[in-house]
Write a protein that holds these residues in place. Structure first.
Motif, PDB file in Angstrom:
ATOM      1  N   GLU A   6     141.172 -11.994  33.039  1.00  0.00           N
ATOM      2  CA  GLU A   6     140.261 -11.130  31.516  1.00  0.00           C
ATOM      3  C   GLU A   6     141.546 -10.682  30.908  1.00  0.00           C
ATOM      4  O   GLU A   6     142.843 -10.574  31.142  1.00  0.00           O
ATOM      5  CB  GLU A   6     139.802 -10.208  32.026  1.00  0.00           C
ATOM      6  N   GLN A   7     141.140  -9.927  29.302  1.00  0.00           N
ATOM      7  CA  GLN A   7     141.990  -9.596  28.392  1.00  0.00           C
ATOM      8  C   GLN A   7     142.096  -8.301  28.060  1.00  0.00           C
ATOM      9  O   GLN A   7     140.677  -7.377  27.748  1.00  0.00           O
ATOM     10  CB  GLN A   7     142.763 -10.304  27.702  1.00  0.00           C
ATOM     11  N   VAL A   8     143.392  -7.536  27.724  1.00  0.00           N
ATOM     12  CA  VAL A   8     143.016  -6.115  26.834  1.00  0.00           C
ATOM     13  C   VAL A   8     143.685  -6.390  25.332  1.00  0.00           C
ATOM     14  O   VAL A   8     145.011  -7.059  25.656  1.00  0.00           O
ATOM     15  CB  VAL A   8     143.339  -4.683  27.594  1.00  0.00           C
ATOM     16  N   HIS A  42     135.538  -3.405  38.483  1.00  0.00           N
ATOM     17  CA  HIS A  42     135.780  -1.911  37.816  1.00  0.00           C
ATOM     18  C   HIS A  42     135.397  -0.749  38.566  1.00  0.00           C
ATOM     19  O   HIS A  42     135.087   0.315  38.893  1.00  0.00           O
ATOM     20  CB  HIS A  42     134.180  -2.074  37.091  1.00  0.00           C
ATOM     21  N   ALA A  43     136.992  -0.781  39.454  1.00  0.00           N
ATOM     22  CA  ALA A  43     136.691   0.090  40.645  1.00  0.00           C
ATOM     23  C   ALA A  43     138.426   1.225  40.250  1.00  0.00           C
ATOM     24  O   ALA A  43     138.244   2.031  41.710  1.00  0.00           O
ATOM     25  CB  ALA A  43     136.968  -0.627  41.728  1.00  0.00           C
ATOM     26  N   PHE A  44     138.728   1.109  39.223  1.00  0.00           N
ATOM     27  CA  PHE A  44     140.181   1.612  39.060  1.00  0.00           C
ATOM     28  C   PHE A  44     139.423   2.907  38.870  1.00  0.00           C
ATOM     29  O   PHE A  44     140.181   4.382  40.336  1.00  0.00           O
ATOM     30  CB  PHE A  44     140.678   1.407  37.777  1.00  0.00           C
ATOM     31  N   ILE A  59     131.798  -4.943  24.814  1.00  0.00           N
ATOM     32  CA  ILE A  59     133.289  -3.994  23.604  1.00  0.00           C
ATOM     33  C   ILE A  59     133.175  -3.072  24.641  1.00  0.00           C
ATOM     34  O   ILE A  59     132.231  -2.368  24.227  1.00  0.00           O
ATOM     35  CB  ILE A  59     132.815  -4.474  22.695  1.00  0.00           C
ATOM     36  N   TYR A  60     134.845  -2.116  24.305  1.00  0.00           N
ATOM     37  CA  TYR A  60     135.333  -0.648  25.030  1.00  0.00           C
ATOM     38  C   TYR A  60     136.188  -0.710  24.089  1.00  0.00           C
ATOM     39  O   TYR A  60     136.700  -1.459  24.972  1.00  0.00           O
ATOM     40  CB  TYR A  60     134.786  -1.094  26.024  1.00  0.00           C
ATOM     41  N   GLY A  61     136.641   0.384  24.313  1.00  0.00           N
ATOM     42  CA  GLY A  61     138.006   1.203  23.932  1.00  0.00           C
ATOM     43  C   GLY A  61     138.274   2.332  23.764  1.00  0.00           C
ATOM     44  O   GLY A  61     137.321   3.208  24.265  1.00  0.00           O
ATOM     45  N   ARG A  64     141.818   2.714  31.650  1.00  0.00           N
ATOM     46  CA  ARG A  64     140.714   2.515  32.242  1.00  0.00           C
ATOM     47  C   ARG A  64     139.894   3.360  32.573  1.00  0.00           C
ATOM     48  O   ARG A  64     140.026   4.699  32.404  1.00  0.00           O
ATOM     49  CB  ARG A  64     140.970   2.042  34.197  1.00  0.00           C
ATOM     50  N   ILE A  65     138.086   3.375  31.948  1.00  0.00           N
ATOM     51  CA  ILE A  65     137.491   4.340  31.772  1.00  0.00           C
ATOM     52  C   ILE A  65     137.035   4.528  32.936  1.00  0.00           C
ATOM     53  O   ILE A  65     136.850   4.071  34.473  1.00  0.00           O
ATOM     54  CB  ILE A  65     136.340   3.708  31.047  1.00  0.00           C
ATOM     55  N   ILE A  66     136.594   5.962  33.129  1.00  0.00           N
ATOM     56  CA  ILE A  66     136.203   6.848  33.870  1.00  0.00           C
ATOM     57  C   ILE A  66     134.587   7.373  33.483  1.00  0.00           C
ATOM     58  O   ILE A  66     135.099   7.960  32.151  1.00  0.00           O
ATOM     59  CB  ILE A  66     137.211   8.110  34.498  1.00  0.00           C
TER      60      ILE A  66
HETATM   61  C1  LIG Z   1     141.627  -6.304  31.754  1.00  0.00           C
HETATM   62  C2  LIG Z   1     140.283  -5.053  32.466  1.00  0.00           C
HETATM   63  C3  LIG Z   1     140.259  -3.892  32.105  1.00  0.00           C
HETATM   64  C4  LIG Z   1     139.606  -2.974  33.424  1.00  0.00           C
HETATM   65  N1  LIG Z   1     138.596  -1.854  32.967  1.00  0.00           N
HETATM   66  C5  LIG Z   1     138.072  -1.217  34.163  1.00  0.00           C
HETATM   67  C6  LIG Z   1     137.867   0.605  33.381  1.00  0.00           C
HETATM   68  O1  LIG Z   1     138.379   0.700  32.652  1.00  0.00           O
HETATM   69  N2  LIG Z   1     137.443   1.392  34.658  1.00  0.00           N
HETATM   70  C7  LIG Z   1     137.445   0.874  35.935  1.00  0.00           C
HETATM   71  O2  LIG Z   1     137.171   1.856  36.483  1.00  0.00           O
HETATM   72  N3  LIG Z   1     137.718   0.166  36.621  1.00  0.00           N
HETATM   73  C8  LIG Z   1     138.697  -1.572  35.430  1.00  0.00           C
HETATM   74  N4  LIG Z   1     138.533  -2.139  35.347  1.00  0.00           N
HETATM   75  C9  LIG Z   1     138.565  -2.581  37.395  1.00  0.00           C
HETATM   76  C10 LIG Z   1     140.499  -2.387  38.105  1.00  0.00           C
HETATM   77  O3  LIG Z   1     141.111  -2.053  37.288  1.00  0.00           O
HETATM   78  C11 LIG Z   1     139.966  -2.896  39.483  1.00  0.00           C
HETATM   79  O4  LIG Z   1     138.251  -2.858  39.799  1.00  0.00           O
HETATM   80  C12 LIG Z   1     141.098  -2.025  40.525  1.00  0.00           C
HETATM   81  O5  LIG Z   1     142.278  -1.747  39.860  1.00  0.00           O
HETATM   82  C13 LIG Z   1     141.143  -2.960  41.821  1.00  0.00           C
HETATM   83  O6  LIG Z   1     142.200  -2.674  42.834  1.00  0.00           O
HETATM   84  P1  LIG Z   1     142.302  -3.372  43.744  1.00  0.00           P
HETATM   85  O7  LIG Z   1     143.067  -2.531  44.338  1.00  0.00           O
HETATM   86  O8  LIG Z   1     141.551  -3.978  44.114  1.00  0.00           O
HETATM   87  O9  LIG Z   1     143.608  -4.964  43.588  1.00  0.00           O
HETATM   88  P2  LIG Z   1     145.135  -4.944  42.705  1.00  0.00           P
HETATM   89  O10 LIG Z   1     145.417  -3.933  41.731  1.00  0.00           O
HETATM   90  O11 LIG Z   1     145.170  -6.127  42.541  1.00  0.00           O
HETATM   91  O12 LIG Z   1     145.746  -4.733  44.349  1.00  0.00           O
HETATM   92  C14 LIG Z   1     145.460  -5.387  44.817  1.00  0.00           C
HETATM   93  C15 LIG Z   1     147.326  -5.603  45.116  1.00  0.00           C
HETATM   94  O13 LIG Z   1     147.543  -6.606  46.873  1.00  0.00           O
HETATM   95  C16 LIG Z   1     148.089  -6.589  47.217  1.00  0.00           C
HETATM   96  N5  LIG Z   1     148.225  -8.419  47.579  1.00  0.00           N
HETATM   97  C17 LIG Z   1     147.606  -8.909  48.206  1.00  0.00           C
HETATM   98  N6  LIG Z   1     147.460  -9.762  48.804  1.00  0.00           N
HETATM   99  C18 LIG Z   1     148.705  -9.528  49.356  1.00  0.00           C
HETATM  100  C19 LIG Z   1     149.057 -10.119  50.795  1.00  0.00           C
HETATM  101  N7  LIG Z   1     148.966 -11.165  51.683  1.00  0.00           N
HETATM  102  N8  LIG Z   1     150.299  -8.996  51.193  1.00  0.00           N
HETATM  103  C20 LIG Z   1     150.796  -8.715  50.571  1.00  0.00           C
HETATM  104  N9  LIG Z   1     150.608  -7.739  49.445  1.00  0.00           N
HETATM  105  C21 LIG Z   1     149.380  -8.254  48.589  1.00  0.00           C
HETATM  106  C22 LIG Z   1     148.063  -6.958  45.114  1.00  0.00           C
HETATM  107  O14 LIG Z   1     150.113  -8.125  45.008  1.00  0.00           O
HETATM  108  C23 LIG Z   1     148.346  -6.374  44.466  1.00  0.00           C
HETATM  109  O15 LIG Z   1     148.812  -5.783  44.809  1.00  0.00           O
HETATM  110  C24 LIG Z   1     139.254  -3.184  34.634  1.00  0.00           C
HETATM  111  C25 LIG Z   1     140.153  -3.873  35.371  1.00  0.00           C
HETATM  112  C26 LIG Z   1     140.902  -5.572  34.032  1.00  0.00           C
HETATM  113  C27 LIG Z   1     141.367  -7.198  34.856  1.00  0.00           C
END
Ligand SMILES: Cc1cc2nc3c(=O)[nH]c(=O)nc-3n(C[C@H](O)[C@H](O)[C@H](O)COP(=O)(O)OP(=O)(O)OC[C@H]3O[C@@H](n4cnc5c(N)ncnc54)[C@H](O)[C@@H]3O)c2cc1C
Length: 403
Positions: A230-232, A349-351, A260-262, A52-54
């Motif tokens: 979304e997809q990569v 965009h939160a990873f 687009i990002y890579g 993921r991008i930082i």
């Molecule tokens: C294609 C793509 C590219 C991205 N690129 C970037 C990037 O370059 N840079 C960046 O910073 N961010 C990027 N992001 C965004 C980033 O990945 C997300 O914003 C972040 O990972 C979200 O984290 P989360 O913990 O909120 O969600 P998740 O990681 O989805 O975690 C939520 C968790 O909660 C669990 N859960 C839900 N409901 C329940 C329940 N009732 N009981 C128990 N467990 C439950 C789920 O199973 C899951 O494991 C990208 C995302 C995608 C999809």
């Protein structure tokens, strides 16, 4: 079954939740419980991949003060675990002629903020840029911004390190343990009902990603979120040496259909590309895992023109979920009627923020306060509270569907 009590429970051990369990465990060890509905490291949500991008570039004033700590918190996890999670590759950004309106403002604004904050960057003209990075082919009148701290953060390593260090500090993480109900008992006590029993806590942190509205419904809160699939795509480039992290930067470029990002070769022996926010609205449980071929074709045509050596036979396309707020800003706040329940939503965009948001959530739960101004991330803002909010996200989806 006797209800087990904890100081703090975290619902959802994906990217942000694993960060919260880790930072809580460093101070509250055994008194912390993480609950995950699937197996840790599953591919159903938003946080499982190799990169993921930082970055430090591209933030407005509200997030810039916290942005450097996205690195510092991951670096603390690297120090404690010995696992490398961040790889700095440098990042490049340019505004092509066919970029959507407002794209150059984005670059100008981030340059302005970087000047203000003294963050170093370079502006290169096209000839110098292509000399330094011969992998790229761009028009001679383009200007390219290069920021050296940009890179990739590896979720597969970051999530695992957060989870395993937390367990090392005494925290409990239960996998395949879906939370089915949240029962606020009082302002200091909440019951959390799962498929494997009921737990009790003083503070509750909800980081449920694309499933969050299912839990928010129980607390009568409508977050107005849009979940998209979304997809990569990974390509088995034959030009491996030219696309290794020491020679090839992360790139982010606006196109008419999205940014687009890579990434250089990392995780897989392959390059990786994606186009931001091109996914169709879906639901966390109703989504499919089918790639969108039209997006693959679009990115391949773009790459053939701008970074031809990047391509190779497709390894695979992987889908994952964005959980988008209507203004695409994060949510990190206590619930209005339940001050002991905290919510965090990543807005696609939160990873990169997963560890620092984890630390902030731990400070809010343990100290009731944090060192940062989070007013931009409040639940009490029009994008959340106003059903008629003029949403860039909804407008883009309508425009995409010709409405
Ligand atoms: C294609 C793509 C590219 C991205 N690129 C970037 C990037 O370059 N840079 C960046 O910073 N961010 C990027 N992001 C965004 C980033 O990945 C997300 O914003 C972040 O990972 C979200 O984290 P989360 O913990 O909120 O969600 P998740 O990681 O989805 O975690 C939520 C968790 O909660 C669990 N859960 C839900 N409901 C329940 C329940 N009732 N009981 C128990 N467990 C439950 C789920 O199973 C899951 O494991 C990208 C995302 C995608 C999809």
């Amino acid at each position: 079954m006797k209800t087990k009590k904890y100081d703090t429970i975290v619902i959802g051990c994906g990217g942000i939740g694993s960060g919260a369990v880790y930072w809580l465990s460093k101070r509250a060890g055994k008194r912390v419980l993480g609950l995950e509905q699937f197996t840790l490291g599953h591919h159903n949500g938003g946080s499982q991949d190799y990169s993921r991008i930082i970055r430090l570039a591209g933030y407005d004033d509200s997030m810039m003060p916290i942005a450097p700590d996205t690195y510092a918190t991951w670096q603390e996890v690297e120090r404690e675990s010995g696992v490398q999670i961040i790889t700095k590759t440098g990042g490049v950004y340019w505004t092509p002629d066919d970029a959507p309106p407002g794209s150059s403002d984005y670059m100008d604004e981030s340059v302005e903020v970087m000047n203000e904050k003294g963050i170093p960057y370079r502006m290169l003209d096209a000839a110098d840029f292509m000399q330094e990075f011969p992998q790229f082919k761009i028009k001679s009148h383009y200007k390219v911004m290069h920021q050296a701290d940009t890179g990739l953060v590896d979720p597969s390593k970051g999530n695992a390190a957060h989870q395993q260090l937390a367990q090392g500090h005494g925290a409990t993480i239960l996998e395949n343990c879906k939370v089915t109900e949240i029962r606020p008992i009082s302002s200091t006590k909440t019951e959390v009902v799962t498929e494997r029993g009921t737990f009790e806590c003083e503070k509750l942190i909800v980081t449920a990603g694309a499933w969050v509205q299912q839990l928010a419904d129980q607390l009568e809160i409508d977050l107005g979120l849009v979940v998209t699939r979304e997809q990569v795509t990974y390509y088995r480039t034959p030009n491996l040496r030219d696309f290794m992290p020491d020679r090839f930067p992360v790139f982010m470029v606006p196109t008419p259909i999205g940014g687009i990002y890579g990434f250089p070769v990392h995780g897989e022996v392959a390059t990786k590309v994606a186009i931001d926010f091109t996914g169709e609205p879906t639901t966390a449980d109703g989504r499919n895992f089918e790639p969108d071929i039209a997006i693959e074709e679009y990115q391949e045509a773009w790459l053939k023109e701008h970074i031809p050596g990047f391509l190779g036979p497709k390894l695979y396309t992987k889908t994952c979920l964005y959980t988008l707020t209507k203004d695409r800003q994060f949510i990190l706040d206590a619930l209005p009627n339940h001050p002991n329940i905290f919510l965090c939503v990543g807005a696609g965009h939160a990873f990169k923020w997963a560890s620092v948001f984890g630390r902030i959530l731990s400070e809010l739960a343990l100290d009731g306060t944090t060192r940062y101004d989070l007013s931009a991330l409040t639940l009490n803002r029009p994008a959340i509270t106003d059903p008629n909010y003029d949403s860039i996200i909804l407008n883009q989806i309508k425009a995409r569907n010709g409405k």
